[in-house]
Design an enzyme around this catalytic site. Structure first.
Site, PDB file in Angstrom:
ATOM      1  N   ARG A  72      39.420  16.460  74.460  1.00 62.61           N
ATOM      2  CA  ARG A  72      38.139  16.699  73.803  1.00 62.61           C
ATOM      3  C   ARG A  72      37.268  17.518  74.742  1.00 62.61           C
ATOM      4  O   ARG A  72      37.246  17.280  75.957  1.00 62.61           O
ATOM      5  CB  ARG A  72      37.451  15.380  73.442  1.00 62.61           C
ATOM      6  CG  ARG A  72      38.029  14.707  72.204  1.00 62.61           C
ATOM      7  CD  ARG A  72      37.739  15.525  70.947  1.00 62.61           C
ATOM      8  NE  ARG A  72      38.185  14.894  69.729  1.00 62.61           N
ATOM      9  CZ  ARG A  72      39.351  15.128  69.140  1.00 62.61           C
ATOM     10  NH1 ARG A  72      40.216  15.966  69.706  1.00 62.61           N
ATOM     11  NH2 ARG A  72      39.654  14.545  67.984  1.00 62.61           N
TER      12      ARG A  72
ATOM     13  N   GLU B  76      31.935  23.402  69.168  1.00 60.83           N
ATOM     14  CA  GLU B  76      32.945  24.114  68.395  1.00 60.83           C
ATOM     15  C   GLU B  76      32.379  24.480  67.028  1.00 60.83           C
ATOM     16  O   GLU B  76      31.724  23.655  66.401  1.00 60.83           O
ATOM     17  CB  GLU B  76      34.206  23.252  68.247  1.00 60.83           C
ATOM     18  CG  GLU B  76      34.878  22.953  69.572  1.00 60.83           C
ATOM     19  CD  GLU B  76      36.159  22.135  69.431  1.00 60.83           C
ATOM     20  OE1 GLU B  76      36.565  21.830  68.285  1.00 60.83           O
ATOM     21  OE2 GLU B  76      36.747  21.794  70.470  1.00 60.83           O
TER      22      GLU B  76
ATOM     23  N   HIS C 277      41.010  25.317  68.932  1.00 63.33           N
ATOM     24  CA  HIS C 277      41.374  23.927  68.616  1.00 63.33           C
ATOM     25  C   HIS C 277      42.578  23.890  67.678  1.00 63.33           C
ATOM     26  O   HIS C 277      42.534  23.313  66.587  1.00 63.33           O
ATOM     27  CB  HIS C 277      40.187  23.186  68.013  1.00 63.33           C
ATOM     28  CG  HIS C 277      40.273  21.695  68.204  1.00 63.33           C
ATOM     29  ND1 HIS C 277      39.170  20.879  68.321  1.00 63.33           N
ATOM     30  CD2 HIS C 277      41.351  20.861  68.296  1.00 63.33           C
ATOM     31  CE1 HIS C 277      39.554  19.613  68.471  1.00 63.33           C
ATOM     32  NE2 HIS C 277      40.873  19.587  68.452  1.00 63.33           N
TER      33      HIS C 277
END
EC number: 1.1.1.79
Length: 325
Positions: A237, A266, A285
């Site tokens: 993360r 993000e 991601h």
């Protein structure tokens, strides 16, 4: 009458049909109950929700009085307030078993891409800079037989250790709350404290979830303890790493490079200094983003919701203590 559920992410048609066999499905693109009357009405009647993203907290739960289960199409659940879910007796289901191998592949690809400067030199070729024999300014560094340090020895950490040990002959260090006997027996992994892992590892790979304990676990002091030749990989993360401190360390040569699949914010802002650094490989991601794995995650989430609302839960429940009530 079938229970009502809210589906807030597109899933393959056959999986939606499975949901419709069990439930009355109200489908939406994301969760914005404050701005969407139809969604707000559906949530008022929903006994289950399934999707990914969105903030599920006390304010959200106040709008879902009948909710009994939430199924996230992900392994991570830091966007869920688990305490609030517990207070409302809402089961939280996730998909921890489906994406392990794929995420480990992604992490290994970041190790290779950063070490061998794959993205950087490929762009130089496309820009027409390859005009003859390459020199040292095109060289990368070896991966094989270098030391890998893994933060977090869960399913993904174990799969990464397997690739590093058997595929590349890498000594494996790991930092975790408890000893992982399988990792030590199969891969000769050595558990150590964080400072030792930082000092001895050539590649430091983060597989940790975001918790109060892991927030900014890697910051300026920790980066300073890494080898100057060290490479940091984060596929856990984003907020586990202090991004401002990382940018500083990459700019001033405290560490060699970074491979990042997750970020503090993000999508990563286009103004981020990370995007200007040649020693950074930045991915959007994509840790689990293959057709096969994303289908498997959605399928698992569907199975999880069906189990949660039919009283047949056997696995993948974040708050199983609620099952005993």
């Amino acid at each position: 009458m079938k229970p009502s559920i809210v589906l807030y992410k597109n899933i393959p048609a056959d999986l939606r049909e499975r949901l419709e066999q069990h439930f009355t499905v109200h489908a939406f693109d994301g969760l914005t109950p404050d701005n969407h009357d139809e969604l707000r009405q559906a949530l008022q009647q929903a006994e289950g929700i399934i999707g990914s993203g969105g903030k599920i907290d006390e304010a959200f739960l106040q709008q879902t009085p009948k909710l009994r289960a939430a199924s996230t199409i992900s392994v991570g659940y830091d966007n869920f307030d688990v305490d609030a879910l517990n207070a409302h007796n809402v089961l939280l289901m996730h998909t921890p078993t489906v994406l392990t191998e794929t995420v480990a592949d992604t992490i290994m690809s970041l190790v290779l891409a950063t070490a061998r400067r794959v993205v950087e030199v490929a762009e130089r070729v496309k820009a027409g800079e390859w005009q003859g024999s390459i020199g040292a300014d095109w060289f990368g560094v070896d991966v094989h037989h270098k030391t890998i340090g893994i933060l977090g020895m869960g399913r993904i950490g174990l799969a990464l250790a397997q690739r590093a040990h058997f595929g590349f002959g890498m000594p494996v260090l790991y930092n975790a709350r408890r000893t992982h006997e399988e990792a030590e027996q199969r891969f000769n992994a050595r558990r150590c404290d964080l400072d030792t892992l930082l000092a001895e590892s050539d590649f430091i790979c983060i597989t940790l979830p975001l918790t109060d304990e892991t927030f900014h676990m890697i910051s300026r002091d920790q980066l300073a303890k890494m080898k100057k030749s060290g490479i940091l990989i984060n596929a856990g993360r984003g907020p586990v790493v202090d991004e401002a401190a990382l940018i500083e360390a990459l700019q001033n040569g405290t560490i060699h490079a970074a491979g990042l699949d997750v970020f503090e914010k993000e999508p990563l802002p286009v103004s981020s200094p990370l995007l200007t650094l040649p020693n950074v490989v930045a991915l959007p991601h994509i840790g689990s983003a293959t057709h096969e794995t994303r289908y498997g995650m959605a399928e698992c989430a569907v199975d999880n919701l069906i189990a949660a609302l039919t009283g047949t839960v056997k696995e993948n429940c974040v708050n199983p203590q609620l099952l005993k009530k």
